[in-house]
Design an enzyme around this catalytic site. Structure first.
Site, PDB file in Angstrom:
ATOM      1  N   HIS A 138     -21.204  59.855  -9.270  1.00 58.40           N
ATOM      2  CA  HIS A 138     -21.836  59.135  -8.161  1.00 58.40           C
ATOM      3  C   HIS A 138     -21.038  57.879  -7.816  1.00 58.40           C
ATOM      4  CE1 HIS A 138     -25.281  57.342  -5.875  1.00 58.40           C
ATOM      5  NE2 HIS A 138     -24.755  56.225  -6.348  1.00 58.40           N
ATOM      6  N   GLU A 139     -20.653  57.109  -8.821  1.00 55.90           N
ATOM      7  CA  GLU A 139     -19.918  55.874  -8.573  1.00 55.90           C
ATOM      8  C   GLU A 139     -18.528  56.158  -8.009  1.00 55.90           C
ATOM      9  OE1 GLU A 139     -21.399  53.147  -8.542  1.00 55.90           O
ATOM     10  OE2 GLU A 139     -23.217  53.755  -9.604  1.00 55.90           O
ATOM     11  N   HIS A 142     -18.623  56.873  -4.301  1.00 53.75           N
ATOM     12  CA  HIS A 142     -18.634  55.696  -3.424  1.00 53.75           C
ATOM     13  C   HIS A 142     -17.209  55.282  -3.078  1.00 53.75           C
ATOM     14  CE1 HIS A 142     -22.830  54.728  -3.054  1.00 53.75           C
ATOM     15  NE2 HIS A 142     -23.028  54.524  -4.350  1.00 53.75           N
ATOM     16  N   GLU A 201     -25.923  56.368  -0.231  1.00 57.99           N
ATOM     17  CA  GLU A 201     -26.345  56.674  -1.598  1.00 57.99           C
ATOM     18  C   GLU A 201     -26.588  58.176  -1.770  1.00 57.99           C
ATOM     19  OE1 GLU A 201     -26.310  54.867  -4.169  1.00 57.99           O
ATOM     20  OE2 GLU A 201     -26.075  52.858  -3.338  1.00 57.99           O
TER      21      GLU A 201
END
Length: 296
Positions: A138-139, A142, A201
């Site tokens: 997920h990070e 980004h 997100e």
């Protein structure tokens, strides 16, 4: 008054001219970014150095090695995907680092350029490497999707109507682009605290799930991980008041995406198709983004 309006018109035209339109890997969503990779990475590296100078690295050798092992495995999978799907020029922007720091917060972040920090307080919730991969995926998403640059661009554009940004963006787009629009109109600039939209997100949730599966981690762990995180919040957070999707929406989306992620986990890799081929639609949050049915 005419001079004022002319000046504002110059700023708007400048921002539009210097913006670059690009597609987000995996989702195919198009966005326009007004800050260059070089500017973003310079700011990111400066802030990362400041953060690490004040942080205390974990003394837990086993967990530190785990974070670095999972991070590197994800980074290799992501770079392989980028090279194989027309984004090879993006790989040069990443200088991966993976650090575990002493902090009881259940948190992690990835700065532009692949500087990843995991807080020790997150590990009781991840519990295993596959769940940690979901978080790091997920990070990393980004960073790959350039969500920081996208949000900075939005903030810069919002300030056009209220201020002459950085002496008309350093005399009409100098090297510092108005010192990044006077540090986004004198706001406290911090990649660690930069708020992404709920759609950003959700896009990172989707991309991170796929990245974890590409790296060989069972994406089904995402459901149980987010259920553990949801139990920690006691359901007290209203989605409309948050920059993150609600826990319920996030888990529901992940369950919807799992069948596709499982294909990557079991070795399925889409192969490239021509640009004239049919396009599938991926619904992320309130937005609709297009994702080519690419196979590789």
């Amino acid at each position: 008054m005419k001079i004022k309006y002319l000046l504002m018109a110059v700023i708007v035209a400048t921002m539009t001219a210097c913006g670059t339109s690009s597609k987000v890997p995996l989702t195919g969503r198009t966005h326009r970014i007004s800050i260059s990779d070089e500017q973003l990475l310079a700011l990111s590296n400066q802030e990362y150095a400041k953060f690490m100078a004040s942080a205390t690295k974990s003394t837990d050798a086993k967990n530190t090695a785990m974070v670095q092992r999972v991070g590197r495995r994800l980074a290799n999978a992501v770079e392989s995907y980028l090279r194989s799907n027309g984004y090879a020029n993006e790989v040069k922007n990443f200088r991966w680092e993976f650090n575990l720091i002493k902090n009881n917060q259940a948190n992690a972040f990835c700065m532009p350029g692949g500087k990843i920090v995991v807080y020790e307080g997150l590990l009781p919730y991840t519990q295993n490497e596959a769940s940690l991969a979901i978080v790091l995926g997920h990070e990393i998403a980004h960073a790959v999707a350039k969500h920081s640059a996208e949000q900075i661009t939005k903030q810069m554009n919002q300030q056009i109507g209220t201020s002459v940004l950085g002496t008309v963006l350093n005399s009409t787009v100098g090297g510092g682009v108005g010192d990044i629009a006077s540090q986004v109109a004198s706001g406290v600039f911090s990649f660690r605290n930069l708020k992404y939209s709920r759609d950003n997100e959700s896009e990172a949730d989707y991309m991170g799930l796929i990245f974890a599966a590409m790296a060989g981690y069972d994406p089904a762990n995402a459901v149980t991980f987010w259920q553990r995180m949801a139990s920690a919040t006691n359901g007290s957070r209203a989605e409309v008041l948050s920059d993150h999707p609600s826990d319920e929406r996030r888990i529901a989306n992940i369950k919807k995406w799992l069948p596709e992620a499982e294909k990557y986990y079991h070795g399925y890799r889409p192969q490239s198709v021509s640009s004239t081929s049919s396009v599938r639609t991926l619904h992320i949050g309130s937005s609709t983004t297009n994702r080519s049915g690419k196979r590789r």
